[in-house]
Scaffold this active site. Sequence first.
Site, mmCIF file in Angstrom:
data_model
loop_
_atom_site.group_PDB
_atom_site.id
_atom_site.type_symbol
_atom_site.label_atom_id
_atom_site.label_comp_id
_atom_site.label_asym_id
_atom_site.label_seq_id
_atom_site.Cartn_x
_atom_site.Cartn_y
_atom_site.Cartn_z
ATOM 1 N N LEU A 17 0.707 -1.165 -0.001
ATOM 2 C CA LEU A 17 0.156 0.249 0.033
ATOM 3 C C LEU A 17 0.764 1.020 -0.086
ATOM 4 O O LEU A 17 2.380 1.143 1.165
ATOM 5 C CB LEU A 17 -0.943 -0.092 1.473
ATOM 6 C CG LEU A 17 -1.987 1.355 1.252
ATOM 7 C CD1 LEU A 17 -3.413 0.627 1.956
ATOM 8 C CD2 LEU A 17 -1.036 2.574 2.625
ATOM 9 N N ASP A 50 0.091 8.508 2.072
ATOM 10 C CA ASP A 50 0.182 9.961 1.728
ATOM 11 C C ASP A 50 2.300 10.146 0.801
ATOM 12 O O ASP A 50 3.009 9.745 1.455
ATOM 13 C CB ASP A 50 0.965 10.188 3.423
ATOM 14 C CG ASP A 50 -0.059 10.480 3.892
ATOM 15 O OD1 ASP A 50 -1.184 10.027 3.372
ATOM 16 O OD2 ASP A 50 -0.136 11.242 5.371
#
Length: 484
Positions: free
Chosen positions: A50, A53
């Site tokens: 994953l 940010d």
Amino acid sequence: MAREAKKNWTVEQRYRRLEDISHTQITEMMEKRSLDNGYPNYHIAPAFGLLNDPNGLCYFNSEHHIFYQWTPVGPVHGMKYWYHLSTKDFIHFTDHGAAIHPDQDYDSHGVYSGGAIVENDKALLFFTGNKRDENWKRIPTQCYATMNTAGEIEKKGIIIENSDYTEHFRDPKVWKQGDDYYMVVGAQTQDLKGAMVLYHSQDLSKWEHKGPIKTTHNDFGYMWECPDFFELDGQAVMLFSPQGVTMSNPYDLKNIFSVTYLVCDRLNLSSMELEGEQSIRQPDYGFDFYAPQTYVDDKGRRILYAWVGLPEIDTPSVKHEWAGMLSLPRELRIENGFMVQKALEELEALRGEAIEFTGTLQQPSNSFYLTLDIDIVEFSIELGNSVGDKIEFKVTEDEFTLDRSQMSEIYAEEFGLTRKAPRLSLTQQIEVYVDQSVIEIFINDGKHTMTSRFFIDDLSYLKVSTSLKPTYYPMKSLSVFNMK
């Protein structure tokens, strides 16, 4: 289906470290990802696991450096690392791999987000150390590391401990003003309000707590994440991601979490107030835009990257063992109180041969750029397949609507299947970037964007319902050299 898969992860599984993942597991994840037709060609995305940010953005040692939050164990939020890429031209990238590991007591449960500044021959990388105690209570600290011109990273440890805010205290962004350093941190106050907190230092080791920056929006959600504060075109900008905020108008803050900004004349460092504060605005009106961060490059451009994704929402990509990507890099400027965004000009090198068409283009590339100048009241752009699955961008005199209610794979229905944005002028340029399963639409001449994931199996047509002739360019893939 995606959200159900997330429930099967235990805490122990999510917080495994990179060294605990076998070569066989990594190979299996990469093989599943390679079978996904939705994996992008010219957006940054993880090889597996994953991405969220963007972090540590900076121009250093004649290159742009892009870090991002990465959970390697799978497409789930868990043990966070900083992953590192660099580029000279935004077309050719060097993949440096996992750069900052959770290997100290203060970041034992993850290296969380933060920014960077460049000092002489080093890049200073600021991050939040995430630690959990035996009761799973979070103990956040603000920390930093240095990176030299050889790419070697050395942690310097904790510089700010938390005694004034709840456990939600993270995402440091630092800048230098004269001989002084300033840091903003996203925080939750003791009365459970979101805040952008300011610190001041003269030596990077001792930091003075100045308190929350005062705005007319101090009761605006329960947490402000990923803060950024910068000057641009003679004005000051506060950019942040508030949580727990809704608005009654049909456009703003319709995602589970959204992004906002304030433009003002300056920050008064004595009173901690914004002078000449303007109305709060939303930069993006799509389904998937969060945690943006900016930096200044060698040309003086203020460049933004964002996470194309949202907390607490899984996309269909998770079944292919990956999730999340970064937006295109966007140059910013301030115009009449708006933060105007424009895809970097370097990306023009990815365009293939231009095609003008009217009506429907059959069998378009799954990665393309489309531009059209409009001065008409109504039209639509539709991407679809032969069985009726589609995503539609509809334009009326007053608003834009992005409708993904008829995709091949529907998800996150509880958060709605359409998004709207106000139309600010009749005459304007519309720019559309499509890359397999992501669409970035620049509207109102860049004053707003609509960024979203979408899922259409076997895309077979691109339809523009207007007599105007849009220009279409197929887009090439990024070139990535793997250092590992």
